[in-house]
Design a protein around this motif. Structure first.
Motif, PDB file in Angstrom:
ATOM      1  N   VAL A   1      20.614 -67.074  26.791  1.00  0.00           N
ATOM      2  CA  VAL A   1      20.978 -66.420  25.531  1.00  0.00           C
ATOM      3  C   VAL A   1      22.463 -66.628  25.257  1.00  0.00           C
ATOM      4  N   ASN A   2      22.756 -67.114  24.040  1.00  0.00           N
ATOM      5  CA  ASN A   2      24.131 -67.266  23.587  1.00  0.00           C
ATOM      6  C   ASN A   2      24.591 -65.895  23.078  1.00  0.00           C
ATOM      7  N   LEU A   3      25.460 -65.248  23.832  1.00  0.00           N
ATOM      8  CA  LEU A   3      25.889 -63.891  23.499  1.00  0.00           C
ATOM      9  C   LEU A   3      26.634 -63.814  22.168  1.00  0.00           C
ATOM     10  N   ARG A   4      27.441 -64.810  21.872  1.00  0.00           N
ATOM     11  CA  ARG A   4      28.205 -64.783  20.612  1.00  0.00           C
ATOM     12  C   ARG A   4      27.275 -64.794  19.402  1.00  0.00           C
ATOM     13  N   GLU A   5      26.217 -65.595  19.479  1.00  0.00           N
ATOM     14  CA  GLU A   5      25.253 -65.627  18.378  1.00  0.00           C
ATOM     15  C   GLU A   5      24.487 -64.313  18.280  1.00  0.00           C
ATOM     16  N   LEU A   6      24.159 -63.729  19.408  1.00  0.00           N
ATOM     17  CA  LEU A   6      23.460 -62.443  19.419  1.00  0.00           C
ATOM     18  C   LEU A   6      24.334 -61.354  18.800  1.00  0.00           C
ATOM     19  N   ILE A   7      25.616 -61.339  19.137  1.00  0.00           N
ATOM     20  CA  ILE A   7      26.546 -60.348  18.588  1.00  0.00           C
ATOM     21  C   ILE A   7      26.648 -60.490  17.070  1.00  0.00           C
ATOM     22  N   ALA A   8      26.605 -61.712  16.563  1.00  0.00           N
ATOM     23  CA  ALA A   8      26.741 -61.961  15.122  1.00  0.00           C
ATOM     24  C   ALA A   8      25.463 -61.631  14.345  1.00  0.00           C
ATOM     25  N   ASP A   9      24.353 -61.469  15.028  1.00  0.00           N
ATOM     26  CA  ASP A   9      23.087 -61.208  14.357  1.00  0.00           C
ATOM     27  C   ASP A   9      23.079 -59.802  13.755  1.00  0.00           C
ATOM     28  N   GLU A  10      22.516 -59.678  12.570  1.00  0.00           N
ATOM     29  CA  GLU A  10      22.517 -58.404  11.844  1.00  0.00           C
ATOM     30  C   GLU A  10      21.189 -57.654  11.905  1.00  0.00           C
ATOM     31  N   ASN A  11      20.233 -58.101  12.716  1.00  0.00           N
ATOM     32  CA  ASN A  11      18.925 -57.447  12.770  1.00  0.00           C
ATOM     33  C   ASN A  11      19.095 -56.012  13.270  1.00  0.00           C
ATOM     34  N   ARG A  12      18.768 -55.048  12.416  1.00  0.00           N
ATOM     35  CA  ARG A  12      18.996 -53.637  12.745  1.00  0.00           C
ATOM     36  C   ARG A  12      18.103 -53.137  13.874  1.00  0.00           C
TER      37      ARG A  12
END
Length: 169
Positions: free
Chosen positions: A100-111
């Motif tokens: 898992v790419n943490l930076r991409e996960l942090i940027a995700d807006e899925n509530r």
């Protein structure tokens, strides 16, 4: 092993896996900066460009031994090729160690997965390259924390599979 014919669902899964593995082999080859012709010259089996093309496009199934040969030729363990292929294709995710790419996960807006952002921020301080590997047990625990199924969370996390980094030739 049964002599029963595969059902349609099994055939679709087999084709999807062959396509995903082929795609991952192509990615790995291109990451190494090699053409098909350059790569097949390195292989001891002497397969041709067209055979490699058929593997990379999922048009031809390969044996485990052939997968191992191709992966070794690329300097990547066959288990990594297979795991990344299944992860990108979102097949049998519950059984995989997910990258898992943490930076991409942090940027995700899925509530629905908002609590994962804070977890990812905390983990990012421990992982300088920004990528973590999550075992099936870890995904199961995170899913329980979020009130999601293992399958739902694994599918969500697979969206953040990191792309391979191109090597300098």
């Amino acid at each position: 092993m049964s002599d029963e014919p595969l059902n349609t669902e099994d055939e679709v899964t087999d084709k999807a896996i062959a396509h995903a593995v082929g795609e991952e082999l192509r990615r790995a080859r291109e990451t190494k900066g090699m053409s098909r012709a350059q790569f097949v010259k390195l292989l001891p089996s002497g397969i041709g460009d067209r055979t490699l093309l058929a593997y990379e496009h999922g048009l031809r199934q390969m044996t485990v031994l052939r997968l191992v040969e191709l992966a070794e030729g690329l300097g990547v363990p066959a288990s990594i090729i297979l795991g990344q292929a299944l992860e990108r294709a979102r097949i049998h995710l519950e059984n995989l160690v997910l990258r898992v790419n943490l930076r991409e996960l942090i940027a995700d807006e899925n509530r629905h997965y908002r609590p994962l952002r804070q977890w990812a921020k905390n983990r990012l301080s421990q992982e300088p390259d920004g990528v973590v590997e999550l075992t099936p047990a870890a995904v199961l625990e995170l899913a329980a924390f979020l009130g999601r199924t293992h399958t739902e969370l694994a599918g969500y996390l697979s969206k953040f599979t990191p792309e391979p980094v191109k090597e300098d030739p």
